[in-house]
Write an enzyme that holds these catalytic residues in place. Structure first.
Site, PDB file in Angstrom:
ATOM      1  CB  SER A   1       6.839   6.196  11.094  1.00  0.00           C
ATOM      2  OG  SER A   1       7.237   4.963  10.583  1.00  0.00           O
TER       3      SER A   1
ATOM      4  CG  ASP B   1       1.746   1.514   9.446  1.00  0.00           C
ATOM      5  OD1 ASP B   1       2.292   1.841   8.376  1.00  0.00           O
ATOM      6  OD2 ASP B   1       0.968   2.279  10.066  1.00  0.00           O
TER       7      ASP B   1
ATOM      8  NE  ARG C   1       8.798   6.240   8.534  1.00  0.00           N
ATOM      9  CZ  ARG C   1       8.337   7.441   8.151  1.00  0.00           C
ATOM     10  NH1 ARG C   1       9.162   8.447   7.965  1.00  0.00           N
ATOM     11  NH2 ARG C   1       7.062   7.632   7.914  1.00  0.00           N
TER      12      ARG C   1
ATOM     13  NE  ARG D   1       2.039   9.610  12.474  1.00  0.00           N
ATOM     14  CZ  ARG D   1       2.420   8.333  12.533  1.00  0.00           C
ATOM     15  NH1 ARG D   1       3.046   7.802  11.502  1.00  0.00           N
ATOM     16  NH2 ARG D   1       2.216   7.637  13.604  1.00  0.00           N
TER      17      ARG D   1
ATOM     18  CG  ASP E   1      -0.202  -0.235   2.538  1.00  0.00           C
ATOM     19  OD1 ASP E   1       1.032  -0.369   2.511  1.00  0.00           O
ATOM     20  OD2 ASP E   1      -0.864  -0.298   3.599  1.00  0.00           O
ATOM     21  CG  HIS E   2       3.199   2.459   3.194  1.00  0.00           C
ATOM     22  ND1 HIS E   2       2.263   1.596   3.697  1.00  0.00           N
ATOM     23  CD2 HIS E   2       3.384   3.404   4.160  1.00  0.00           C
ATOM     24  CE1 HIS E   2       1.899   1.993   4.908  1.00  0.00           C
ATOM     25  NE2 HIS E   2       2.564   3.088   5.212  1.00  0.00           N
TER      26      HIS E   2
HETATM   27  C1  MIC Z   1       3.209   6.517   8.481  1.00  0.00           C
HETATM   28  O1  MIC Z   1       2.009   6.775   8.524  1.00  0.00           O
HETATM   29  O2  MIC Z   1       4.085   7.299   8.903  1.00  0.00           O
HETATM   30  C2  MIC Z   1       3.652   5.189   7.922  1.00  0.00           C
HETATM   31  C3  MIC Z   1       4.346   5.444   6.655  1.00  0.00           C
HETATM   32  O3  MIC Z   1       2.532   4.380   7.664  1.00  0.00           O
HETATM   33  C4  MIC Z   1       4.558   4.534   8.957  1.00  0.00           C
HETATM   34  C5  MIC Z   1       5.197   3.293   8.507  1.00  0.00           C
HETATM   35  C6  MIC Z   1       6.406   3.501   7.651  1.00  0.00           C
HETATM   36  O4  MIC Z   1       7.154   4.438   7.853  1.00  0.00           O
HETATM   37  O5  MIC Z   1       6.616   2.668   6.772  1.00  0.00           O
HETATM   38  C7  MIC Z   1       3.901   4.248  10.292  1.00  0.00           C
HETATM   39  O6  MIC Z   1       2.927   4.854  10.627  1.00  0.00           O
HETATM   40  O7  MIC Z   1       4.427   3.424  11.060  1.00  0.00           O
HETATM   41 FE1  SF4 Z   2      -0.677   4.776   5.016  1.00  0.00          FE
HETATM   42 FE2  SF4 Z   2       0.464   5.526   7.326  1.00  0.00          FE
HETATM   43 FE3  SF4 Z   2      -0.986   7.228   5.853  1.00  0.00          FE
HETATM   44 FE4  SF4 Z   2      -2.175   5.286   7.090  1.00  0.00          FE
HETATM   45  S1  SF4 Z   2      -1.062   6.970   8.035  1.00  0.00           S
HETATM   46  S2  SF4 Z   2      -2.563   5.932   4.991  1.00  0.00           S
HETATM   47  S3  SF4 Z   2      -0.689   3.623   6.911  1.00  0.00           S
HETATM   48  S4  SF4 Z   2       0.950   6.289   5.284  1.00  0.00           S
END
Ligand code: MIC
Ligand code: SF4
Length: 753
Positions: free
Chosen positions: A642, A165, A644, A447, A100-101
């Site tokens: 995140s 995630d 990550r 976010r 999805d990312h």
């Molecule tokens: C996000 O919303 O910041 C992400 C991208 O979904 C991350 C995961 C990632 O960095 O791959 C998260 O929320 O953990």
């Molecule tokens: Fe994707 Fe993270 Fe955004 Fe949710 S908050 S849509 S998991 S990048």
């Protein structure tokens, strides 16, 4: 409780184990002899050793046995690369991977998906073959966002899930503990080790009254974020309860749970109720709902259970909120927002309105949003701003296509993007403004950190409900309040938008859309997983060196980061997502968004050996080449956002020893420990101010012991050395991770024995 009920419709051999859970609970109950909160029940019923486990909220480390693991493509690569080095032939617990990312929004759904499949072919092939080999369910690109798919297919009341995630917590909307973790934690569970979590404290949030009009479930969490701030939930689980809960749809509860990540909460839970039952039934899991009804007594808090903190929100008085810019806890009720825009000089034009994301892309969200768009169309007007829609899953997309909401959005001027994260994570080829041009965008995402959506630090991003995104996109200005302000129709006649309406669940049922699931094959031994040595996107992991057994003397502060340092600052997403499987390449983004206290700039620090000013990763690489370890100094809630683990792997890879801050976000702190770094905090937060970017420090690593401080000696460039007391949260086993170089090295070592 003896029934054999499958957890989901995809796996034949995963069953719901309420029997075992209730047995575990009985053991814990007889020991604790007090009423339990709902989240305690979920956690304790998943204990590895209910007899022996020490249980003190906020203190003990719980060893848990989660029911399943979920990974998304951007974090799964590292998780699977680590799992591969554990040398097992299949995962020990049910696991899924979701693509999805990595899908960039450019022109619209279908074309963007095609482009992504071709650009990311190597990574998708790697993930799909690794999933086939190790017995992991694989959701192909186009299937939707991990959290929506988990809610639609895998979540069930009372269960414990970990996901790589931070918004895994979304599944709390179905009455379970769903917790975001780094890849190394996921590997523990894949490899059948218990998973460790510091026993959370519990924040009770009582909801009274009932929502109406323009107020949406999102406003509960937007308001709560304003109360708690981004670090207020750290180390705690939010437990919603009270009479207001029953007026919220299951997907609305998921929205509140989702954004619990933004206040640092470990997760959020809602007690099992009929709204959840209805959602389970609508998503073809009536049996799961029926079984949950049998176990219902344990799917809520005990009478008299005590919370560590208590907050009450009256839904009847709750106003719609808009949070931002730059931080999700800057909460402003709509009635005060226009003034705030003026007072702060925020750019008032709404350039883009974006709905969808894992936070807000349910059928209900889409229906309500479409009702507002339809109202505008009936008055002969459309969106003034650019307007985009990201459906959360293929099922949602197909259903709103069938039921007409999608067509409404298109008539309204909307662009329907792929079922994916898209602009939420900077996968957005934005063309309407130039980088650096101050502008405002409004989204239904969760976010809004600097640069997150489009890579531009001048973009002011606000998060709100999908309803308000649509309303503000029609008006085209941040000064519009749909509760009080009029718009002009195509003939210049004034009118007011009607408050949104929409079904919580589709009356004709969900349309599953295209089949996007790949089940693991029966014959897995012959599957080949390939990582090309010349790839710039994937790299086999090399074990980190164990600790040399010595104290570190006179090592430099690489950067003293000022203010907010989220994981987006430490390891930026967007264009860098493509290197998530290649540690050396992605390390070139290390801390490039962090603000250096020395000059107030990002990605410009002084190399203490040459005196030159250079990019952060370049200086770190130079120190590494010269055999010099280094530390980072950071502010409050360092590593917020995140899950990550790249934000921890990169400093480790480039030779960092310790990250010293006023406080950490939970997942990041654990990620650092797992990769053999030292996350340390100032015993006196004021000591942060005493440190300068050009200080050198001694870190007495040999002092590291459970519950004991570490005394760092600071050598200022000019002036006398002084000692600063640092704290840490390492337990005995975690100290071994540091000594062995990482948790993975520790796992390998015990496997050899
Ligand atoms: C996000 O919303 O910041 C992400 C991208 O979904 C991350 C995961 C990632 O960095 O791959 C998260 O929320 O953990
Ligand atoms: Fe994707 Fe993270 Fe955004 Fe949710 S908050 S849509 S998991 S990048």
């Amino acid at each position: 409780l003896d029934r054999k009920v499958r957890q989901n419709n995809w796996e034949d051999n995963s069953f719901i184990n309420y029997k075992k859970m209730s047995e575990n609970l009985a053991i814990v109950r007889s020991r604790l002899n007090r009423p339990l909160t709902f989240s305690e029940k979920i956690l304790y019923s998943h204990l590895d050793d209910p007899h022996g486990q020490e249980i003190e909220r906020g203190k003990s480390y719980l060893k848990l046995r989660p029911d399943r693991v979920a990974c998304q493509d951007a974090t799964a690569q590292m998780a699977i690369l680590q799992f591969m080095s554990a040398g097992m032939d299949q995962v020990a617990n049910p696991t899924t991977v979701h693509c999805d990312h990595l899908i960039e929004a450019q022109v619209g759904g279908e074309k963007d998906l095609e482009r992504a499949i071709s650009i990311n072919k190597e990574v998708y092939d790697f993930l799909s073959s690794a999933c086939a080999k190790y017995n992991i369910g694989f959701w192909r690109p186009g299937s939707g966002i991990i959290h929506q798919i988990l809610l639609e297919n895998y979540a069930f009341p009372g269960s414990l899930l970990i996901g790589t995630d931070s918004h895994t917590v979304n599944a709390g909307g179905l009455g379970m503990c769903a917790i975001g973790v780094g890849g190394a934690d996921a590997v523990d569970v894949m490899a059948n080790l218990p998973w460790e979590l510091k026993a959370p404290k519990v924040i009770g949030v009582k909801l009274t009254g009932e929502m109406s009009g323009w107020t949406a479930p999102k406003d509960i969490i937007l308001k709560l974020a304003g109360i708690t701030t981004v670090k207020g939930g750290t180390g705690s689980i939010i437990e919603y309860h009270g009479p207001g809960v029953d007026s919220i749809s299951c997907t609305g509860m998921a929205t509140c749970a989702n954004m619990g990540a933004e206040i640092g909460a470990t997760t959020s839970v809602f007690p099992f109720n009929d709204r959840m039952y209805d959602y389970l039934a609508a998503t073809k899991r009536k049996e799961v709902g029926d079984f949950a009804r049998v176990y219902a007594q344990e799917l809520r808090a005990d009478e008299g259970a005590e919370y560590d903190q208590f907050i009450e929100i009256n839904l009847s008085e709750l106003e719609p909120h808009i949070n931002g810019p730059f931080t999700p806890d800057l909460a402003t009720p709509i009635s005060k927002f226009s003034q705030a825009v003026k007072d702060n000089n925020w750019p008032e034009e709404v350039k883009v309105g974006l709905i969808g994301s894992c936070t807000n892309s349910s059928y209900e969200d889409m229906s309500r949003a479409a009702s507002i768009a339809r109202d505008a169309l009936e008055h002969g007007i459309k969106a003034k701003s650019i307007f985009t829609v990201t459906p959360g899953s293929e099922q949602i997309r197909a259903t709103i296509e069938r039921d007409g909401q999608l067509k409404t959005f298109e008539e309204f001027g909307g662009i329907v993007l792929a079922n994916a994260c898209g602009p939420c994570i900077g996968q957005w080829d934005r063309r309407d403004v130039k980088k650096g041009e101050p502008n405002s965008i409004v989204s239904s995402y969760n976010r809004n950190f600097t640069g997150r959506n489009d890579g531009s630090s001048s973009t002011h991003a606000y998060v709100t409900s999908p309803d308000l995104v649509v309303a503000l996109s029609i008006a085209g200005t941040l000064h519009f309040n749909p509760l009080t302000d009029k718009l002009k129709d195509k003939d210049g006649k004034e009118f007011m938008l009607k408050p949104p309406t929409g079904d919580g669940l589709p009356t004709r049922g969900y349309d599953p859309g295209n089949d996007t699931y790949q089940a693991p094959p029966k014959d897995r031994a012959s599957v080949n997983v390939q990582v090309s040595p010349s790839s710039d996107r994937l790299q086999v992991l090399q074990p980190f060196q164990p600790w040399d057994g010595k104290d570190a003397k006179n090592i430099p502060v690489l950067i003293k980061a000022k203010g907010k340092t989220t994981t987006d600052h430490i390891s930026m997403a967007g264009p860098w997502l493509k290197y998530r499987g290649h540690l050396d390449n992605i390390s070139n983004n290390m801390l490039i968004g962090a603000i250096n206290e020395a000059n107030g700039e990002a990605n410009k620090i002084q190399n203490c050996t040459t005196g030159d000013w250079d990019a952060v990763p370049a200086v770190a690489r130079d120190y590494k080449k010269k055999g010099i370890k280094w530390v980072v100094v950071g502010d409050w809630n360092y590593g917020e956002g995140s899950s990550r683990e790249h934000a921890a792997l990169e400093p480790r890879h480039l030779g960092g020893l310790a990250i010293i801050t006023r406080s950490f976000a939970r997942i990041h702190e654990t990620n650092l420990k797992k990769q053999g770094m030292l996350p340390l905090t100032f015993a006196d937060p004021a000591d942060y101010e005493k440190m300068k970017p050009d200080d050198k420090v001694d870190i007495p690593c040999t002092q590291l012991a459970v519950g004991k401080p570490v005394n760092m000696v600071v050598h200022p460039k000019d002036g006398k050395s002084f000692t600063v007391e640092l704290q840490h949260t390492f337990n005995e086993a975690q100290i071994e991770w540091f000594k062995n170089g990482s948790a993975l090295n520790t796992m390998a070592k015990s496997a050899q024995r």
